[in-house]
Design an enzyme around this catalytic site. Structure first.
Site, PDB file in Angstrom:
ATOM      1  N   SER A 157       0.499  -1.176   0.209  1.00  0.00           N
ATOM      2  CA  SER A 157      -0.093   0.171  -0.085  1.00  0.00           C
ATOM      3  C   SER A 157       1.379   1.651  -0.273  1.00  0.00           C
ATOM      4  O   SER A 157       0.760   2.333  -0.932  1.00  0.00           O
ATOM      5  CB  SER A 157      -0.730  -0.310   1.023  1.00  0.00           C
ATOM      6  OG  SER A 157      -0.084  -0.057   2.789  1.00  0.00           O
ATOM      7  N   ASP A 217      -0.636   7.554  10.237  1.00  0.00           N
ATOM      8  CA  ASP A 217      -1.376   6.151  11.090  1.00  0.00           C
ATOM      9  C   ASP A 217      -0.666   6.099  12.149  1.00  0.00           C
ATOM     10  O   ASP A 217      -1.026   5.283  12.460  1.00  0.00           O
ATOM     11  CB  ASP A 217      -2.064   5.756  10.107  1.00  0.00           C
ATOM     12  CG  ASP A 217      -1.646   4.695   9.139  1.00  0.00           C
ATOM     13  OD1 ASP A 217      -0.830   4.897   9.265  1.00  0.00           O
ATOM     14  OD2 ASP A 217      -2.296   4.698   8.363  1.00  0.00           O
ATOM     15  N   HIS A 222       1.348   4.406   7.978  1.00  0.00           N
ATOM     16  CA  HIS A 222       1.731   4.686   5.854  1.00  0.00           C
ATOM     17  C   HIS A 222       2.222   6.335   5.983  1.00  0.00           C
ATOM     18  O   HIS A 222       2.458   6.464   6.949  1.00  0.00           O
ATOM     19  CB  HIS A 222      -0.015   5.037   5.223  1.00  0.00           C
ATOM     20  CG  HIS A 222      -0.463   3.239   5.684  1.00  0.00           C
ATOM     21  ND1 HIS A 222      -1.384   2.857   6.541  1.00  0.00           N
ATOM     22  CD2 HIS A 222      -0.109   2.460   4.182  1.00  0.00           C
ATOM     23  CE1 HIS A 222      -1.758   1.565   5.778  1.00  0.00           C
ATOM     24  NE2 HIS A 222      -0.739   1.271   4.777  1.00  0.00           N
TER      25      HIS A 222
END
Length: 252
Positions: A29, A201, A204
């Protein structure tokens, strides 16, 4: 006999399609999100505009076990010839705690073998180690990530000390296999600085983290793209009367 149209004349003048060099970003991601506004991938694409394409092949949630399987579906000999660099950026999911996140967790020794396997596969399709850049997972801010986990009904499923083991393993793979490595885990914590602002967070990258990654990746990537020319001439160099003198030759 069909008369040659203007479009036919243009195609004949241009010849075969202009080959466009490519940088491929392969990861989880953190790579997938890298084309968001201010993302590190978007920054690289901006720096390399008119020199090569930056291709995002990030897969949110993926670990190296799954990545190893799909890599041959992304890169084959038939489409590898234009690659000038490939980044491999996994570990944030592999390093998840087995007891709390068994779906994404990959044992450390398998993580190492999976990275080696991907490097070997790339070599088999004529993408040598000199074109590969490994990126270690970034450090984990446990307090911030725990809030995210609790909000989703989970316990804390990652620990920074565990991420450290995977980052060190990634660095060792690069050294053993002869690839460049960006040791993001170490750089973000250099001199014991607070790295939490690099993360959105706890896991990320934040805008500041994206900028940090881009600035440290660029020197490694620049060595691989330094010889790339500006594709097609600068507009002021074109002739108003016969632009095909410069535009019709595929070597420009």
């Amino acid at each position: 006999m069909r008369r040659m149209s203007a479009s036919d004349s243009l195609l004949e003048a241009v010849g075969s399609a202009q080959p466009w060099p490519q940088v491929l970003l392969f990861g989880d991601s953190i790579t997938q999100f890298s084309f968001h506004q201010g993302g590190w991938g978007a920054s690289l694409a901006d720096q390399l505009v008119r020199k090569c394409d930056v291709i995002n092949r990030g897969f949110s949630g993926y670990n190296t076990r799954w990545a190893k399987i799909i890599l041959p579906r992304l890169i084959r000999k038939s489409n590898a010839e234009n690659l000038v660099a490939v980044t491999i950026f996994f570990g944030a999911n592999d390093s998840a705690l087995k007891d709390e996140n068994p779906k994404q967790h990959i044992p450390l020794d398998e993580y190492v073998e999976n990275l080696k396997s991907m490097i070997q596969y790339l070599k088999s399709v004529d993408v040598p180690e000199s074109k590969v850049i490994l990126i270690t997972p970034p450090p984990l801010c446990e307090s911030a990530w725990e809030k995210e986990c609790i909000a989703q009904g989970y316990k804390l499923n990652r620990m920074n000390l565990v991420v450290d083991e995977y980052a060190k393993a990634c660095l060792q793979v690069g050294q053993n296999c002869g690839t460049d490595v960006l040791d993001l885990w170490t750089l973000m914590q250099k001199d014991n600085k607070d790295f939490s602002s690099y993360l959105s967070d706890g896991l990320h990258l934040s805008p500041k983290g994206n900028e940090f990654l881009s600035s440290h990746l660029w020197p490694l990537l620049e060595k691989k793209v330094a010889s790339l020319p500006f594709i097609f001439p600068y507009w002021k160099d074109l002739s108003e009367i016969k632009p095909e003198l410069l535009l019709g030759d595929g070597d420009h």
